[in-house]
Design an enzyme around this catalytic site. Structure first.
Site, PDB file in Angstrom:
ATOM      1  N   GLN A  84       2.572 -31.760 -84.139  1.00 21.24           N
ATOM      2  CA  GLN A  84       3.676 -30.898 -83.703  1.00 21.24           C
ATOM      3  C   GLN A  84       3.230 -29.905 -82.620  1.00 21.24           C
ATOM      4  O   GLN A  84       2.037 -29.668 -82.441  1.00 21.24           O
ATOM      5  CB  GLN A  84       4.180 -30.079 -84.889  1.00 21.24           C
ATOM      6  CG  GLN A  84       4.845 -30.870 -85.986  1.00 21.24           C
ATOM      7  CD  GLN A  84       5.393 -29.925 -87.045  1.00 21.24           C
ATOM      8  OE1 GLN A  84       4.929 -29.953 -88.177  1.00 21.24           O
ATOM      9  NE2 GLN A  84       6.353 -29.094 -86.685  1.00 21.24           N
ATOM     10  N   HIS A  85       4.218 -29.344 -81.956  1.00 21.41           N
ATOM     11  CA  HIS A  85       4.106 -28.115 -81.145  1.00 21.41           C
ATOM     12  C   HIS A  85       3.482 -28.231 -79.762  1.00 21.41           C
ATOM     13  O   HIS A  85       3.691 -27.334 -78.934  1.00 21.41           O
ATOM     14  CB  HIS A  85       3.321 -27.010 -81.879  1.00 21.41           C
ATOM     15  CG  HIS A  85       3.729 -26.760 -83.283  1.00 21.41           C
ATOM     16  ND1 HIS A  85       5.028 -26.442 -83.637  1.00 21.41           N
ATOM     17  CD2 HIS A  85       3.020 -26.792 -84.445  1.00 21.41           C
ATOM     18  CE1 HIS A  85       5.079 -26.273 -84.956  1.00 21.41           C
ATOM     19  NE2 HIS A  85       3.878 -26.493 -85.468  1.00 21.41           N
ATOM     20  N   ASP A 242       4.436 -34.975 -87.061  1.00 24.63           N
ATOM     21  CA  ASP A 242       3.627 -35.709 -88.049  1.00 24.63           C
ATOM     22  C   ASP A 242       3.922 -35.272 -89.484  1.00 24.63           C
ATOM     23  O   ASP A 242       3.917 -36.103 -90.403  1.00 24.63           O
ATOM     24  CB  ASP A 242       2.125 -35.653 -87.735  1.00 24.63           C
ATOM     25  CG  ASP A 242       1.541 -34.258 -87.600  1.00 24.63           C
ATOM     26  OD1 ASP A 242       2.278 -33.264 -87.759  1.00 24.63           O
ATOM     27  OD2 ASP A 242       0.331 -34.170 -87.317  1.00 24.63           O
TER      28      ASP A 242
HETATM   29  O1  LIG Z   1       0.842 -27.299 -86.400  1.00 19.26           O
HETATM   30  C1  LIG Z   1       1.032 -28.053 -87.340  1.00 19.26           C
HETATM   31  C2  LIG Z   1       2.227 -27.876 -88.216  1.00 19.26           C
HETATM   32  O2  LIG Z   1       2.963 -26.737 -87.924  1.00 19.26           O
HETATM   33  C3  LIG Z   1       0.054 -29.152 -87.606  1.00 19.26           C
HETATM   34  O3  LIG Z   1       0.244 -29.712 -88.863  1.00 19.26           O
HETATM   35  C4  LIG Z   1       0.113 -30.197 -86.497  1.00 19.26           C
HETATM   36  O4  LIG Z   1       1.309 -30.949 -86.632  1.00 19.26           O
HETATM   37  C5  LIG Z   1      -1.129 -31.060 -86.466  1.00 19.26           C
HETATM   38  O5  LIG Z   1      -1.230 -31.883 -87.582  1.00 19.26           O
HETATM   39  P1  LIG Z   1      -2.510 -32.768 -88.008  1.00 19.26           P
HETATM   40  O6  LIG Z   1      -3.079 -33.379 -86.792  1.00 19.26           O
HETATM   41  O7  LIG Z   1      -3.443 -31.870 -88.745  1.00 19.26           O
HETATM   42  O8  LIG Z   1      -1.918 -33.795 -88.927  1.00 19.26           O
END
Ligand SMILES: O=C(CO)[C@@H](O)[C@H](O)COP(=O)(O)O
Ligand SMILES: Nc1ncnc2c1ncn2[C@@H]1O[C@H](COP(=O)(O)OP(=O)(O)O)[C@@H](O)[C@H]1O
Length: 481
Positions: A84-85, A242
């Site tokens: 995300q983000h 994700d």
């Molecule tokens: O910033 C967040 C949720 O707000 C993280 O969960 C990212 O989405 C990255 O996820 P992973 O790579 O650790 O699965």
């Protein structure tokens, strides 16, 4: 410990679907039967390290992962779940303006503080977009770019997220339509999940301009067809973040908590109602089914285990064995795992801390146990924060690379104070994306029911003393040295 199989009836449209997980450390692809969910084949490839990454690397990793999975020629529909983000800036021709700033890039911490104050404080952001700003949210990255690289603002015609960009490339790139979904859009800081609208006023406040934004599609709305060398003519799902994909992948129902130990540590729960937590602990995200996904995210998770294994010169299996050989509470040794600073609680400049060293606790086993317990205590704080928001809490389901550690699986119920369901090791983000693709094929109001593999339920007596001791030491780290 008990074993269960989910045993859900198969259903949905016929065909073959693929799901992609483009997460922080790697790209995974699963190819599944659309009707039953049966795994046909899978592949993976690594991403480069760093919190600023040229999206071209994600594409190259996707190409490798798809090759590893034996190609997508027989695939009727596919969808992308991704970290995300991340802020992906595109010019008029659809080319990337600068490397993407990822969720774990802390440079925009001051931008988050400034934007928070400008709108009247944390409560105003929680009320208007569901989440209090921290450096992870896209809007803070856009403010950072506007302040530090103003030229980039003028060259930016569109802003999107990692999963939007990959879907766009799969659709042929260039001037193909940009699309997203409600789940991933809810992590930008310029989208209001409760009413499903973009807040371009907030985007303009942060970036000084309003570039075009992806169309927000419904949970199973088709995003066109693939038109790239990787795949042609397959129907594209809207994709999602994700964490939203993981919830879909494990078949989470309202009240089911998904704890994910990947690069990030995540505790999320499927909810019928949105949250607006002014404390900022709980981000008020949306899910990938039309509901909500209140979520607590830490910056430090599986890589804390990696770091401890490295320090001790052992592999993950030995780290786990060592941890389980030490007593609960590690004899008073506490590891506060803020190795990359921390997002929840907001301590962007913090470092990790080890407290309680004595001659007796100066052993590899105590350090291993303190590492696993410290990581789990941070997640237990997240579960408390969800409860404090009034979220119904049912099953707790543990996924992510860190769930492959036996010590994590065994100690999780003791620290979290609840039974923990651990599905068979798998790629649940990619599975969720594949299930979304199957939903696009089948249509209807709900995703097709897939038969999940066996899961194990871990139970243990709660160890509240471990959490109390952790909380004391955690709060010592609030003071900046
Ligand atoms: O910033 C967040 C949720 O707000 C993280 O969960 C990212 O989405 C990255 O996820 P992973 O790579 O650790 O699965
Ligand atoms: N057996 C294990 N024990 C502990 N950690 C593990 C184990 N296997 C993999 N990991 C860690 O899990 C992480 C990858 O998890 P994953 O959920 O795929 O992350 P992401 O989705 O963020 O890329 C890596 O840091 C890896 O070292």
């Amino acid at each position: 410990m008990t074993s269960t199989g989910a045993g859900v009836d198969a259903g949905g449209g016929a065909g073959v679907v693929a799901g992609i997980d483009s997460s922080t450390q790697s790209c995974k692809v699963v190819v599944r039967d659309a009707a039953t969910g049966e795994l046909l084949r899978s592949g993976r490839a690594s991403h480069p390290d760093g919190s600023e990454v040229d999206p071209a690397h994600w594409w190259r990793a996707l190409e490798q992962a798809v090759a590893d999975a034996g190609g997508l020629d027989d695939v009727d529909a596919l969808a992308v779940g991704a970290q995300q983000h991340g802020a992906v800036l595109l010019d008029e021709a659809g080319e990337v303006v600068r490397p993407a700033l990822l969720w774990n890039d802390g440079r925009s911490a001051a931008a988050a503080e400034a934007l928070t104050a400008e709108l009247g404080g944390p409560g105003a952001w929680a009320e208007q977009v569901g989440s209090v700003l921290v450096a992870s949210l896209t809007i803070t990255k856009l403010r950072w770019i506007a302040e530090h690289e103003p030229d980039a603002v003028g060259r930016t015609a569109a802003v999107c997220l990692p999963h939007d960009w990959l879907t766009h490339r799969l659709a042929g790139g260039g001037t193909a339509r940009l699309v997203t979904d409600r789940g991933d859009a809810s992590g930008t800081g310029y989208f209001a999940p409760a009413d499903g609208t973009y807040r371009t006023d907030l985007l303009e406040r942060a970036f000084g301009a309003v570039p075009s934004l992806p169309d927000v599609l419904g949970p199973a709305q088709e995003a066109g067809t693939s038109a790239s060398a990787l795949s042609r003519g397959a129907r594209l799902g809207p994709g999602t973040g994700d964490n939203m994909a993981a919830a879909l992948g494990v078949g989470a129902q309202v009240g089911d908590v998904v704890v994910s130990i990947g690069t990030s540590g995540v505790v999320s729960v499927v909810s019928e109602v949105p949250t607006h937590d002014p404390s900022g602990l709980v981000a008020g995200f949306a899910d990938a089914t039309g509901r909500y996904l209140p979520l607590v995210c830490t910056l430090n998770a599986a890589r804390v285990l990696d770091a401890a294994a490295r320090m001790l010169g052992v592999d993950h299996a030995e780290l786990s064995r060592l941890a389980l050989s030490a007593p609960p509470g590690s004899g008073g040794l506490v590891l506060v795992p803020y190795l990359e600073g921390e997002r929840t609680p907001v301590r962007p400049d913090a470092t990790g801390a080890l407290h309680g060293l004595t001659l007796a606790t100066s052993t590899p086993a105590h350090l291993a146990r303190a590492t696993v317990e410290g990581l789990l205590c941070g997640l237990a704080d997240g579960l408390d924060a969800l409860e404090a928001q009034g979220c119904a809490i049912g099953r707790v389901v543990l996924v992510g690379g860190g769930a492959r550690s036996e010590a994590v699986r065994v100690l999780a119920p003791a620290v979290l104070g609840r039974p923990v369901v651990v599905p068979a090791p798998g790629e649940y983000v990619a599975d969720g994306a594949a299930r979304q693709a199957a939903w696009v094929l089948a249509g209807g109001d709900a995703p097709p029911e897939w038969t999940l593999g066996p899961s194990e339920t871990f139970e243990a007596d709660p160890t509240p003393g471990v959490r109390e001791r952790y909380a004391q030491v955690r709060d010592l780290t609030a003071t900046q040295l």
